[in-house]
Write a protein that holds these residues in place. Structure first.
Motif, PDB file in Angstrom:
ATOM      1  N   CYS A 149      -2.661 -25.297 -15.358  1.00 49.77           N
ATOM      2  CA  CYS A 149      -3.052 -26.357 -14.413  1.00 49.77           C
ATOM      3  C   CYS A 149      -1.877 -27.048 -13.732  1.00 49.77           C
ATOM      4  O   CYS A 149      -2.077 -28.044 -13.029  1.00 49.77           O
ATOM      5  N   SER A 150      -0.683 -26.513 -13.908  1.00 48.92           N
ATOM      6  CA  SER A 150       0.471 -27.116 -13.235  1.00 48.92           C
ATOM      7  C   SER A 150       0.374 -26.976 -11.721  1.00 48.92           C
ATOM      8  O   SER A 150       1.107 -27.638 -10.983  1.00 48.92           O
ATOM      9  N   THR A 151      -0.533 -26.115 -11.246  1.00 50.42           N
ATOM     10  CA  THR A 151      -0.705 -25.909  -9.804  1.00 50.42           C
ATOM     11  C   THR A 151      -1.602 -26.962  -9.162  1.00 50.42           C
ATOM     12  O   THR A 151      -1.676 -27.041  -7.936  1.00 50.42           O
ATOM     13  N   PHE A 152      -2.300 -27.761  -9.970  1.00 51.12           N
ATOM     14  CA  PHE A 152      -3.157 -28.811  -9.423  1.00 51.12           C
ATOM     15  C   PHE A 152      -2.335 -30.052  -9.091  1.00 51.12           C
ATOM     16  O   PHE A 152      -1.414 -30.411  -9.837  1.00 51.12           O
ATOM     17  N   PRO A 153      -2.668 -30.741  -7.998  1.00 50.03           N
ATOM     18  CA  PRO A 153      -1.994 -32.014  -7.704  1.00 50.03           C
ATOM     19  C   PRO A 153      -2.146 -32.995  -8.856  1.00 50.03           C
ATOM     20  O   PRO A 153      -3.212 -33.075  -9.469  1.00 50.03           O
ATOM     21  N   PHE A 154      -1.066 -33.697  -9.182  1.00 51.66           N
ATOM     22  CA  PHE A 154      -1.028 -34.773 -10.175  1.00 51.66           C
ATOM     23  C   PHE A 154      -1.055 -34.297 -11.625  1.00 51.66           C
ATOM     24  O   PHE A 154      -1.063 -35.120 -12.536  1.00 51.66           O
TER      25      PHE A 154
END
Length: 365
Positions: A332-337
Motif C-alpha cells: 500500500c505504499s503506492t496509495f496517497p498518505f
C-alpha cells in the motif's frame, strides 16, 4: 496531481508470473478483493445453457435487468443506470458533470483522480488520519467544504482502509454539500460485504438528495470482474437522462445481461458469501490484533489494512516474502498518505487465510 508509483495490481498476475517466475495458476490473489467463492453454480450452468444469446442484441433499455437491480438495491428502476463496469460509469459521470475542482477522501482508489484530471479538473484530498484509525470525523470534514468545490468523491467502505461512513454521517455531509452546491459521488463497490449494510449504504438517501449518485458493480461481491457489469443509482432524473444520452448503446453484452438477472436474486449465494466473509474477517482481525508486530484497523469491507510495526521490515519486504510462497498481497505504499509499512489483503477461504497468516508470522518473527 499526486503521482502514483508503479505497483502490482490484483489483476496483474501475468506481470507477477514474468517477474517472479511463478505460474499465475499457482498464485492465490489476496490483492484483487474478489469473493473467494467464485461465481455461483447456478450462474455457471445457466450461462453455459444460454450461449446462443450472443447471436442477438440485448434490450437497448435493459428494462428487465434494471428492474432486477432495483429490487436488489431497494430503489426504483428509473433510478438505475447500467454500464460496462463501475469504471465506465465513473467516466460517464465525470464527463457529464465536468467538475472543475473536486475533493476526494484519501487514501483511496486512483481512478477518481485520473478521470477528473482527464476532464480538465483538479483534485484536492482530505486525508483520513492514522491517529483516528482512519475513521471519518464528519464534523471536521464538513469544515473543509466550500463553494470552491463542485464535486465530492467518497469510497464507502473505503479502499484501502476498509473503514466506512455511516448513513447518519452521510446525511450531514450531503446537507453541507447542498449548502455549497457540491455534487457527491459515492462508490459502494464493497458495501455488500459490510457487517450491517443498511447502516452504511446511501441508497435510501437518493430519495431525498438530488446531488447524489452511487456507483456499484458485480466484480467484487459476485466474483465476476470479467463480466464488466456495473450500475449507478441516483434520484436525479436530469442526470439519468444526461448520462444515458452520452452513453453508447449496448455497453453490456447479452451474457452479462443474463448474468445480472441471475446474480441479484440468488439469496443462497449472497448468504453464503456474507457468512464466509463475516466469520473469517472476525477471526483474522482478532488474531492480528493480538500481535505486537502489526497494527490492524477494524474492517468493514472484505479486506484489511495492516501497518507493520517493525522498522526493519517494509511493505515491499512483506509482499516479496508472501509472493514467493504463492500468496499475493497489496503493497500500500503506492496509495496517497500511506507509507512503506502498510499492506492490504482480502478475505479468502479459511485454509488460504491460514497460509497467509503463517507467512506473516514467519516474515515478522
Amino acid at each position: 496531481m499526486i503521482k502514483h508509483k508503479d505497483h502490482f495490481h490484483g489483476s496483474d498476475l501475468e506481470a507477477i508470473e514474468q517477474y517472479y517466475h511463478i505460474k499465475k495458476e499457482d498464485i492465490v490473489s489476496f490483492s484483487a478483493n474478489v469473493n473467494p467463492l467464485g461465481i455461483s453454480y447456478r450462474l455457471r450452468s445457466t450461462l453455459a445453457e444460454n450461449l446462443d444469446a450472443i447471436t442477438t442484441y440485448p434490450d437497448r433499455e435493459y428494462t428487465a435487468l434494471r428492474k432486477c437491480i432495483a429490487e436488489y438495491a431497494g430503489t426504483q428502476p428509473e433510478n438505475i443506470i447500467v454500464g460496462n463496469g463501475s469504471t465506465e460509469l465513473i467516466s460517464l459521470f465525470i464527463q457529464t458533470r465536468h467538475p472543475k475542482k473536486a475533493l476526494i477522501l484519501g487514501p483511496t482508489y486512483s481512478e477518481y483522480e485520473r478521470e477528473i484530471s482527464l476532464g480538465g479538473g483538479t483534485t484536492l484530498y482530505y486525508p483520513l488520519k492514522e491517529e483516528n484509525n482512519f475513521q471519518m470525523d464528519e464534523i471536521d470534514f464538513c469544515r473543509h467544504l466550500s463553494d470552491q468545490l463542485d464535486l465530492l468523491v467518497l469510497c464507502n467502505p473505503n479502499n484501502p482502509t476498509s473503514t466506512a461512513i455511516t448513513c447518519k454521517q452521510m446525511r450531514r455531509i450531503l446537507d453541507a454539500c447542498l449548502q455549497y452546491g457540491i455534487f457527491v459521488m459515492v462508490d459502494e463497490t464493497y458495501v455488500e460485504f459490510a457487517p450491517h449494510e443498511s447502516d452504511i449504504t446511501s441508497v435510501p438517501l437518493t430519495n431525498y438528495y438530488t446531488n447524489l449518485i452511487i456507483l456499484r458493480g458485480t466484480s467484487k461481491f459476485f466474483a465476476a470482474p470479467g463480466l464488466r457489469l456495473g450500475y449507478a443509482i441516483t434520484g436525479n432524473p436530469d442526470l439519468v437522462k444526461a448520462i444515458n444520452t452520452r452513453k453508447n448503446p449496448w455497453t453490456i453484452n447479452s451474457l452479462a445481461e443474463i448474468a445480472g438477472r441471475l446474480m441479484f436474486p440468488d439469496q443462497e449465494y449472497i448468504q453464503k458469501t456474507r457468512e464466509l466473509i463475516t466469520s473469517e474477517r472476525d477471526r483474522i482481525y482478532r488474531e492480528l490484533s493480538s500481535w505486537d508486530s502489526v497494527t490492524v484497523y477494524e474492517p468493514m469491507a472484505n479486506f484489511l489494512l495492516v501497518k507493520i510495526n517493525r522498522t526493519d521490515i517494509t511493505s515491499q519486504d512483506m509482499f516479496d516474502y508472501c509472493i514467493r510462497k504463492g500468496l499475493m498481497i497489496r503493497d500500500c505504499s503506492t496509495f496517497p498518505f500511506l507509507d512503506s509499512h502498510f499492506i492490504r489483503f482480502c478475505i479468502m477461504k479459511p485454509e488460504q487465510n491460514d497460509r497467509l497468516l503463517e507467512a506473516f508470522r514467519e516474515c515478522l518473527e
